[in-house]
Design a protein around this motif. Structure first.
Motif, PDB file in Angstrom:
ATOM      1  N   ASN A 566      -8.465   8.703   0.456  1.00  0.00           N
ATOM      2  CA  ASN A 566      -8.767   9.972  -0.204  1.00  0.00           C
ATOM      3  C   ASN A 566      -7.502  10.827  -0.190  1.00  0.00           C
ATOM      4  O   ASN A 566      -6.961  11.133   0.873  1.00  0.00           O
ATOM      5  N   ILE A 567      -7.013  11.161  -1.390  1.00  0.00           N
ATOM      6  CA  ILE A 567      -5.772  11.924  -1.523  1.00  0.00           C
ATOM      7  C   ILE A 567      -6.087  13.309  -2.055  1.00  0.00           C
ATOM      8  O   ILE A 567      -6.856  13.470  -3.014  1.00  0.00           O
ATOM      9  N   VAL A 568      -5.465  14.329  -1.431  1.00  0.00           N
ATOM     10  CA  VAL A 568      -5.630  15.713  -1.853  1.00  0.00           C
ATOM     11  C   VAL A 568      -4.256  16.288  -2.165  1.00  0.00           C
ATOM     12  O   VAL A 568      -3.375  16.326  -1.292  1.00  0.00           O
ATOM     13  N   SER A 569      -4.063  16.701  -3.425  1.00  0.00           N
ATOM     14  CA  SER A 569      -2.809  17.337  -3.820  1.00  0.00           C
ATOM     15  C   SER A 569      -2.981  17.946  -5.198  1.00  0.00           C
ATOM     16  O   SER A 569      -3.642  17.359  -6.053  1.00  0.00           O
ATOM     17  N   SER A 570      -2.372  19.098  -5.409  1.00  0.00           N
ATOM     18  CA  SER A 570      -2.357  19.702  -6.733  1.00  0.00           C
ATOM     19  C   SER A 570      -1.101  19.306  -7.501  1.00  0.00           C
ATOM     20  O   SER A 570      -0.954  19.636  -8.675  1.00  0.00           O
ATOM     21  N   GLN A 571      -0.197  18.583  -6.840  1.00  0.00           N
ATOM     22  CA  GLN A 571       1.048  18.157  -7.450  1.00  0.00           C
ATOM     23  C   GLN A 571       0.931  16.692  -7.906  1.00  0.00           C
ATOM     24  O   GLN A 571       0.116  15.934  -7.395  1.00  0.00           O
ATOM     25  N   PRO A 572       1.748  16.261  -8.866  1.00  0.00           N
ATOM     26  CA  PRO A 572       1.700  14.862  -9.314  1.00  0.00           C
ATOM     27  C   PRO A 572       1.986  13.908  -8.152  1.00  0.00           C
ATOM     28  O   PRO A 572       2.805  14.189  -7.277  1.00  0.00           O
ATOM     29  N   TYR A 573       1.311  12.763  -8.164  1.00  0.00           N
ATOM     30  CA  TYR A 573       1.572  11.749  -7.131  1.00  0.00           C
ATOM     31  C   TYR A 573       1.284  10.360  -7.680  1.00  0.00           C
ATOM     32  O   TYR A 573       0.603  10.188  -8.683  1.00  0.00           O
ATOM     33  N   THR A 574       1.835   9.357  -6.988  1.00  0.00           N
ATOM     34  CA  THR A 574       1.547   7.954  -7.309  1.00  0.00           C
ATOM     35  C   THR A 574       1.060   7.260  -6.053  1.00  0.00           C
ATOM     36  O   THR A 574       1.428   7.628  -4.928  1.00  0.00           O
ATOM     37  N   LEU A 575       0.253   6.218  -6.240  1.00  0.00           N
ATOM     38  CA  LEU A 575      -0.292   5.428  -5.146  1.00  0.00           C
ATOM     39  C   LEU A 575      -0.087   3.954  -5.476  1.00  0.00           C
ATOM     40  O   LEU A 575      -0.351   3.526  -6.604  1.00  0.00           O
ATOM     41  N   LYS A 576       0.349   3.188  -4.497  1.00  0.00           N
ATOM     42  CA  LYS A 576       0.493   1.743  -4.684  1.00  0.00           C
ATOM     43  C   LYS A 576       0.101   1.039  -3.398  1.00  0.00           C
ATOM     44  O   LYS A 576       0.509   1.438  -2.308  1.00  0.00           O
ATOM     45  N   VAL A 577      -0.685  -0.040  -3.530  1.00  0.00           N
ATOM     46  CA  VAL A 577      -1.083  -0.894  -2.412  1.00  0.00           C
ATOM     47  C   VAL A 577      -0.581  -2.302  -2.706  1.00  0.00           C
ATOM     48  O   VAL A 577      -0.897  -2.875  -3.757  1.00  0.00           O
ATOM     49  N   SER A 578       0.215  -2.874  -1.798  1.00  0.00           N
ATOM     50  CA  SER A 578       0.752  -4.214  -2.024  1.00  0.00           C
ATOM     51  C   SER A 578       0.721  -5.014  -0.734  1.00  0.00           C
ATOM     52  O   SER A 578       0.519  -4.477   0.359  1.00  0.00           O
ATOM     53  N   GLY A 579       0.939  -6.307  -0.857  1.00  0.00           N
ATOM     54  CA  GLY A 579       0.971  -7.193   0.301  1.00  0.00           C
ATOM     55  C   GLY A 579       1.502  -8.553  -0.102  1.00  0.00           C
ATOM     56  O   GLY A 579       1.928  -8.771  -1.244  1.00  0.00           O
ATOM     57  N   GLN A 580       1.486  -9.483   0.838  1.00  0.00           N
ATOM     58  CA  GLN A 580       1.935 -10.849   0.584  1.00  0.00           C
ATOM     59  C   GLN A 580       0.728 -11.766   0.452  1.00  0.00           C
ATOM     60  O   GLN A 580      -0.175 -11.752   1.285  1.00  0.00           O
ATOM     61  N   SER A 581       0.722 -12.579  -0.616  1.00  0.00           N
ATOM     62  CA  SER A 581      -0.350 -13.556  -0.812  1.00  0.00           C
ATOM     63  C   SER A 581       0.082 -14.540  -1.890  1.00  0.00           C
ATOM     64  O   SER A 581       0.789 -14.172  -2.834  1.00  0.00           O
ATOM     65  N   THR A 582      -0.350 -15.778  -1.773  1.00  0.00           N
ATOM     66  CA  THR A 582      -0.093 -16.755  -2.829  1.00  0.00           C
ATOM     67  C   THR A 582      -1.173 -16.715  -3.902  1.00  0.00           C
ATOM     68  O   THR A 582      -1.061 -17.408  -4.914  1.00  0.00           O
ATOM     69  N   THR A 583      -2.221 -15.912  -3.699  1.00  0.00           N
ATOM     70  CA  THR A 583      -3.238 -15.724  -4.726  1.00  0.00           C
ATOM     71  C   THR A 583      -2.750 -14.662  -5.698  1.00  0.00           C
ATOM     72  O   THR A 583      -2.625 -13.493  -5.340  1.00  0.00           O
ATOM     73  N   THR A 584      -2.447 -15.066  -6.910  1.00  0.00           N
ATOM     74  CA  THR A 584      -1.875 -14.145  -7.886  1.00  0.00           C
ATOM     75  C   THR A 584      -2.185 -14.648  -9.287  1.00  0.00           C
ATOM     76  O   THR A 584      -2.898 -15.634  -9.464  1.00  0.00           O
ATOM     77  N   PHE A 585      -1.643 -13.965 -10.295  1.00  0.00           N
ATOM     78  CA  PHE A 585      -1.859 -14.398 -11.672  1.00  0.00           C
ATOM     79  C   PHE A 585      -0.669 -13.993 -12.532  1.00  0.00           C
ATOM     80  O   PHE A 585       0.100 -13.099 -12.186  1.00  0.00           O
ATOM     81  N   ILE A 586      -0.527 -14.697 -13.642  1.00  0.00           N
ATOM     82  CA  ILE A 586       0.439 -14.328 -14.666  1.00  0.00           C
ATOM     83  C   ILE A 586      -0.315 -14.244 -15.984  1.00  0.00           C
ATOM     84  O   ILE A 586      -1.394 -14.836 -16.132  1.00  0.00           O
ATOM     85  N   TYR A 587       0.233 -13.511 -16.948  1.00  0.00           N
ATOM     86  CA  TYR A 587      -0.494 -13.331 -18.203  1.00  0.00           C
ATOM     87  C   TYR A 587       0.482 -13.071 -19.345  1.00  0.00           C
ATOM     88  O   TYR A 587       1.642 -12.686 -19.129  1.00  0.00           O
ATOM     89  N   ASP A 588      -0.005 -13.283 -20.554  1.00  0.00           N
ATOM     90  CA  ASP A 588       0.691 -12.914 -21.776  1.00  0.00           C
ATOM     91  C   ASP A 588      -0.329 -12.407 -22.775  1.00  0.00           C
ATOM     92  O   ASP A 588      -1.440 -12.953 -22.873  1.00  0.00           O
TER      93      ASP A 588
END
Length: 924
Positions: A566-588
């Motif tokens: 839960n994020i509280v701010s009146s200013q612009p912000y970005t959020l990113k969640v990442s990790g390591q895993s071999t489960t992934t995908f590619i697309y076109d």
């Protein structure tokens, strides 16, 4: 013989959604299945050779791409190793088949139609020279794109000509050997086929053509039914000539009851020919460079774009320290970057790009950086970033260090297009507040950096100079293997919002990044345990705050399930969640096209607005796709009010999914995938990082061949809009600053393509093997709508040396070798040979392809190179590979294996007695 990994990986190919031989499977081989068989066999063979030469055992634990890559990398690959780069490299080759059918449907040489044998062979041999030059220049993406195109043309020869009807079972080596003549070609007046009213006659080729071994191919009429009298047609609904006598066709693209034998023979010959071509490229490039071209790499590529103006001394020190830490921490592990790239920029200079796989060399290059000049003006940041995006492999992590705003802000549209095309991630580290005075036409701001970073899935981090060393932990997080994104969102203006995200069993080293100011947040795990922003070290995570960045590293325990922040701010912000895993995908994103060989072609720019969007999506994991269930694929907006556009999925099998989204979100969006791992019964979600939007404008352009230094190259292109007609601006840039001429605007009528031409001229001094990335953009007069196309052109000096190096064995001393292998240990044999390149460019390298002995040579600069080879009598075969300076490959083979004599005649005792008695009687 196809290896087990090759057979298993082949099942990952989209059998029902790619181009001819035919677009759909149904038991019929396609270009993609033929290419996959050849590529995967050759990669497996090369991997085995490299691993075993290093003294290790090559033993993939299973058939998935990750397991093949892990086995190929040997003992270093001890942790999470992703096969995504390998899979992406394969797809880059595969998609060229669709582009050849889409862009060059009416080009006879591209398909060996209409007896265009010399021209078709020219495309193949020119393409092979281009690939070899690109590999030498480490331009692997350009090499892959050319490889896909020429494999299509090569394979079409066996389907569209009468090669197999003539009784040939082996490939036609002359197609990849320009020093050999193409023989028995009929002239335009020679009739080649009999009439076939039904269109399905077993063999309509005239008997005299077969008897004289004459080579012909079917004429193809996409727009006209005209063909020379008596000539064969290609055949099929898309060929207008097939209704003109002689009717029918000789194409073997599709297996039918009347052509099963010749179709199967064509598939077999096309596969063997593809392997033959790949082997030639492999020998010219060497095993390690061949595998690099195929995307077999340990980990990510790390690229630094560094401002070197006078005020950047502290920043350069911080960048240097983090580069050293990445190198020292990861050396020898699966997380060691597969390549390091450095691009310095100043004012007015930028570049050159420095690329190396040698960590120590990168250390030395970064150590050379010195801050100087620049004054108080903004710098050429986007010019440096353009070089990085075009010179780095796709999906590279690029880190920009600067303390100024961009002077060359006019390149922002080009940078956006390159980000979308390459799917690379750009993070900007800016110290200070961008206070240096701006002298650009349009005033730049830190907001521009934020937009570029967000579009790529990166962060724009603003810190003071003394905080910069602490902020670079993000680089250490991403300089790792198998990095995936779970969630990324942005809000401007900021507001209070709760973001759920799903963590699965395969994820490791999970990190949350928040950029912005005046932010508070609360993190909650699946069990309801919470931790607030002011708890630097809590039960859930460790929180680090530097400048406008919050880095939240989750603890190892209690990760699986749905989390919330839960994020509280009146200013612009970005959020990113990442990790390591071999489960992934590619697309076109792809579009369906018709014509003689209909199918799907990859869209280079933005998908068209006002219509359904179609994606080809491939999901992968360590144990292969059979252990995964895909439950939802959606297009999701990243910024503003969040909207989900769910797609209709068609499971193509083995992790390949065709997705159709009827209503595409407005604004920028990403691809969100959700599914379940059957083995662990763990739900997972993954998100693409690069933001995409639709456009009513469409640009079409294709590259037919390479460019010669000093010669003007004309590139036709077409522009159309489904929106309002009128004047549309044309912008074109290239990353080599080669001179170009193109119309600055075109006038469009709604729904109608307008044709134009761009001319680019590489300087005569351009080294052969240079690739140039050309970005072409069309936008409305208001700037509200635009689209782009990104093309790679290869600059290759015209090849005049088509002759292979020649080998002559001068002497062999093997008399001391015993007759039996069991006694060979203490004995040796010697071979002396001479290698010459005739009137060619000279020999560049000599290596062993077979043999375990010692090889020595005289100087390669000499007209005649003498070779001495000494080996144990236990190693009885030697094959030398000589490569000249344009990539022609010559071989020198010798064996001391003693052929066994005729077997002794042994007779049973009763038979002996019978023969003696017979002789006695006949003599008596």
């Amino acid at each position: 013989m196809t290896s087990v990994p090759g057979l298993a990986l082949l099942t990952l190919v989209l059998s029902g959604s790619t181009m001819a031989f035919v677009p759909n499977g149904g038991g019929t081989s396609t270009h993609v299945s033929i290419t996959a068989t050849a590529l995967l066999d050759k990669v497996t063979e090369t991997c085995r050779a490299v691993v075993e030469a290093a003294g290790h055992e090559f033993n993939p634990t299973g058939p998935s791409p990750d397991e093949l890559v892990q086995a190929c990398l040997g003992p270093m690959a001890t942790g999470e190793v992703s096969g995504a780069k390998f899979h992406s490299a394969l797809q880059e080759i595969y998609v060229q088949h669709g582009l050849v059918d889409h862009d060059f449907a009416n080009s006879a040489p591209h398909h060996f139609n209409s007896e265009a044998f010399l021209e078709g062979r020219g495309l193949i041999t020119e393409g092979m020279a281009t690939i070899k030059a690109n590999i030498r220049g480490e331009n692997f993406k350009a090499a892959r794109e050319t490889l896909g195109r020429i494999l299509h043309t090569l394979q079409d020869f066996y389907s569209h000509s009468n090669w197999v009807e003539l009784g040939h079972t082996d490939p036609y080596i002359n197609l990849i050997r320009p020093d050999l003549l193409l023989e028995n070609l009929p002239d335009v007046d020679t009739a080649t086929c009999s009439d076939c009213p039904s269109g399905t006659c077993p063999n309509p080729i005239l008997p005299n053509v077969l008897k004289d071994k004459m080579l012909t191919s079917g004429y193809m009429g996409v727009f006209s039914a005209a063909k020379p009298k008596g000539k064969c047609s290609h055949g099929g609904a898309g060929d207008l000539t097939s209704t003109v006598v002689p009717r029918g066709g000789i194409s073997k693209d599709e297996r039918r009851p009347d052509n099963v034998a010749v179709h199967n023979a064509a598939v077999k010959a096309a596969t063997a020919a593809s392997l033959q071509l790949l082997q030639d490229i492999r020998l010219a490039a060497g095993d390690k460079e061949f595998l690099r071209m195929m995307g077999i790499a340990r980990s990510s590529v790390v690229c630094f774009v560094i401002d070197t103006t006078g005020s950047m001394s502290d920043d350069i020190d911080a960048a240097r320290e983090v580069a050293y830490e990445i190198i020292n921490k990861n050396r020898g592990s699966q997380n060691e970057p597969s390549e390091y790239i450095l691009v310095p920029f100043n004012d007015p200079d930028f570049g050159p790009m420095i690329r190396t796989t040698d960590a120590d060399k990168m250390k030395r290059e970064i150590a050379k950086l010195r801050a100087s000049g620049g004054g108080d003006s903004p710098e050429m940041c986007l010019s440096g970033l353009q070089i990085a995006l075009t010179g780095s492999p796709d999906n590279t992590y690029i880190y920009v260090f600067t303390d100024a705003l961009a002077k060359d802000i006019h390149l922002k549209g080009t940078i956006m297009a390159l980000i979308m095309k390459t799917q690379s991630t750009v993070s900007v580290y800016m110290t200070g507040h961008g206070g240096r005075r701006r002298r650009s036409i349009r005033a730049a701001s830190f907001e521009d950096y934020k937009q570029l970073a967000l579009a790529s899935g990166g962060q724009a981090i603003q810190v003071s100079k003394n905080q910069l060393p602490q902020a670079t932990d993000v680089i250490l997080d991403t300089a790792t293997s198998a990095l995936v994104t779970v969630l990324q969102r942005a809000r401007s203006p900021g507001k209070q919002e709760t973001f759920p995200f799903l963590l699965d069993e395969s994820l490791k080293n999970i990190t949350i990044y928040i950029t912005g100011t005046s932010i508070t947040f609360t993190l909650t795990n699946p069990a309801g345990v919470t931790q607030s922003h002011n708890q630097a070290s809590g039960s859930l995570a460790t929180i680090q705050t530097v400048g406008n960045l919050r880095r939240i590293r989750l603890n190892a325990d209690n990760q699986i399930g749905t989390w919330q922040i839960n994020i509280v701010s009146s200013q612009p912000y970005t959020l990113k969640v990442s990790g390591q895993s071999t489960t992934t995908f590619i697309y076109d994103f792809v579009e369906r096209f018709g014509g003689p060989h209909p199918g799907y072609a990859v869209i280079s720019g933005r998908p068209l607005a006002g219509q359904a969007a179609t994606l080809m999506l491939t999901v992968m994991s360590r144990k292969g796709p059979s252990l995964m269930t895909i439950e939802d694929v959606a297009l999701v907006t990243v910024s503003g009010p969040e909207t989900h556009s769910n797609g209709t999925t068609t499971d193509m099998g083995n992790g390949n999914i065709l997705v159709t989204v009827d209503l595409v979100p407005e604004g920028e969006f990403v691809v969100l995938l959700k599914g379940t791992d059957k083995e662990s019964k763990s739900d997972f979600q993954r998100q693409s990082t690069t933001q995409i939007s639709v456009s009513k404008v469409n640009i079409q352009a294709g590259v037919a061949g390479s460019v010669e230094p000093g010669e003007a190259f004309e590139l036709p292109f077409s522009v159309m809009t489904q929106g309002s007609g009128g004047v549309y601006e044309i912008e074109a840039t290239n990353d080599r600053s080669f001179p170009m001429n193109f119309p600055k605007s075109v006038t469009l009528t709604t729904g109608v393509y307008t044709n134009a031409t761009l001319t680019i001229t590489p300087p005569a001094s351009t080294p052969s093997g240079t690739d140039v990335t050309l970005t072409l953009e069309a936008k409305s007069a208001s700037g509200a709508d635009s689209n782009y196309v990104v093309l790679r052109l290869s600059v290759v000096t015209k090849i005049t040396d088509f002759f292979q190096p020649k080998c002559e064995v001068l002497s062999v001393l093997a008399d001391d070798c015993p007759k039996t292998q069991s006694e060979c240990g203490p004995f040796q044999w010697d071979l002396m040979a001479s290698l010459t390149d005739g009137n060619g460019t000279g020999i560049e390298s000599i290596s062993l392809s077979q043999g375990a002995g010692k090889l020595t040579t005289t100087s390669l600069t000499e007209p005649v190179v003498h070779v001495n080879y000494t080996a144990s009598c236990c190693s009885q075969i030697v094959e030398l590979i000589a490569v000249d300076k344009v990539g022609n490959v010559g071989k020198c083979y010798h064996s001391i294996v003693r052929s066994a004599g005729p077997p002794a005649l042994t007779l049973s005792l009763p038979l002996c007695l019978f023969l003696l008695l017979f002789a006695f009687i006949t003599r008596g």
